[in-house]
Design an enzyme around this catalytic site. Sequence first.
Site, PDB file in Angstrom:
ATOM      1  N   ASN A  90      17.436 -21.664 -31.035  1.00  0.00           N
ATOM      2  CA  ASN A  90      17.858 -21.767 -29.639  1.00  0.00           C
ATOM      3  C   ASN A  90      18.289 -23.153 -29.175  1.00  0.00           C
ATOM      4  OD1 ASN A  90      17.525 -20.960 -26.628  1.00  0.00           O
ATOM      5  ND2 ASN A  90      16.035 -22.615 -26.886  1.00  0.00           N
ATOM      6  N   TYR A 155      32.226 -26.742 -25.822  1.00  0.00           N
ATOM      7  CA  TYR A 155      30.969 -25.969 -25.805  1.00  0.00           C
ATOM      8  C   TYR A 155      31.225 -24.529 -26.253  1.00  0.00           C
ATOM      9  CZ  TYR A 155      26.747 -23.755 -23.808  1.00  0.00           C
ATOM     10  OH  TYR A 155      25.586 -23.036 -23.614  1.00  0.00           O
ATOM     11  N   LYS A 159      29.727 -22.030 -29.309  1.00  0.00           N
ATOM     12  CA  LYS A 159      28.991 -20.791 -29.021  1.00  0.00           C
ATOM     13  C   LYS A 159      29.701 -19.562 -29.605  1.00  0.00           C
ATOM     14  CE  LYS A 159      25.424 -22.538 -26.992  1.00  0.00           C
ATOM     15  NZ  LYS A 159      24.071 -22.342 -27.544  1.00  0.00           N
ATOM     16  N   THR A 190      17.452 -23.397 -15.815  1.00  0.00           N
ATOM     17  CA  THR A 190      16.749 -24.285 -16.751  1.00  0.00           C
ATOM     18  C   THR A 190      17.151 -25.726 -16.436  1.00  0.00           C
ATOM     19  OG1 THR A 190      18.542 -24.356 -18.358  1.00  0.00           O
ATOM     20  CG2 THR A 190      16.980 -22.524 -18.570  1.00  0.00           C
TER      21      THR A 190
END
Length: 265
Positions: A90, A155, A159, A190
């Site tokens: 993760n 990014y 992913k 988060t």
Amino acid sequence: MPEMTNRVAVVTGAASGIGLATALALAREGAAVALLSRPDDDLAGAQELVQRHGGPVLTVGADVGNSAAVRAAFDRVESELGPIDAVHNNAGISIVSPLTETTDELFDTLVRTNLAGSFYVLREAARVMQPRRSGAIVNTASELAIMGQAGYVAYTATKGAILAMTRSAAAELASWGIRVNSVCPGTTKTPMFLAEFDGVADPEAELADNAASVAMHRIAEPSEIGEAVVFLLSHRASYITGTHLTADGGRTTCVPAGSIGVSAQ
Ligand code: NAI
């Protein structure tokens, strides 16, 4: 009996956010959990929290972008907690940058953690699981592995690659009794996500805008992603491999109810 009793799990990026939430859920389900995160992360704080929900809990400071450190971390977990059954792969970072301003260094930093790091953890997980011919691995991708967003070209490249890697690893490891899946979280409350609002003039308004683009009209709590991961790691998902579970409140699949069509209730 809880779902993960007598099982050993490793969670990377476990010091905060989604990883910490998965670790808490795994401990509640009876697993022994190894919390792997950067050496300067607050692993002691995370350990104290997770231990309140179960145990044993081991902390391992390691940078997932360093393959030797990842190998040593897996060996340490096996020698201190026992054979590893489940891995939540993760750890990740997010860098928001317009395409033409994304330097080689920024791109390399993202690739080092999100892609090379995920690969190293996946490889070590397979290495320790193959001799026992069983195990389950969940890689954290993102809703941005499925849809595009301005400022996230680098990014999203990392992913999207995680989804491709998941499918090939699942194909290769199925005959070893090892399942490999991804979770694609939507925006989740988060530290990583909230940091993206640093310097924004009206963060509350931005957050409300973000939530409005989700069919469920809210962003996720980390625990809601952790529960999806524990499901994929558990025997309840025994016939699921090579796929991704999108936990995004409907953002990638549903137009939020509004003025066209049936209005929001
Ligand atoms: P976070 O920043 O709260 O937690 C990530 C943890 O990983 C931190 O403890 C961090 O120190 C650790 N970490 C980062 N780089 C590392 C490295 N090289 N080696 C070891 N540990 C490292 O972030 P969050 O939001 O919990 O993110 C977790 C994963 O979820 C990431 O892969 C992220 O891309 C993904 N994600 C997050 C979303 C969100 O809205 N928060 C949405 C979609 C995906």
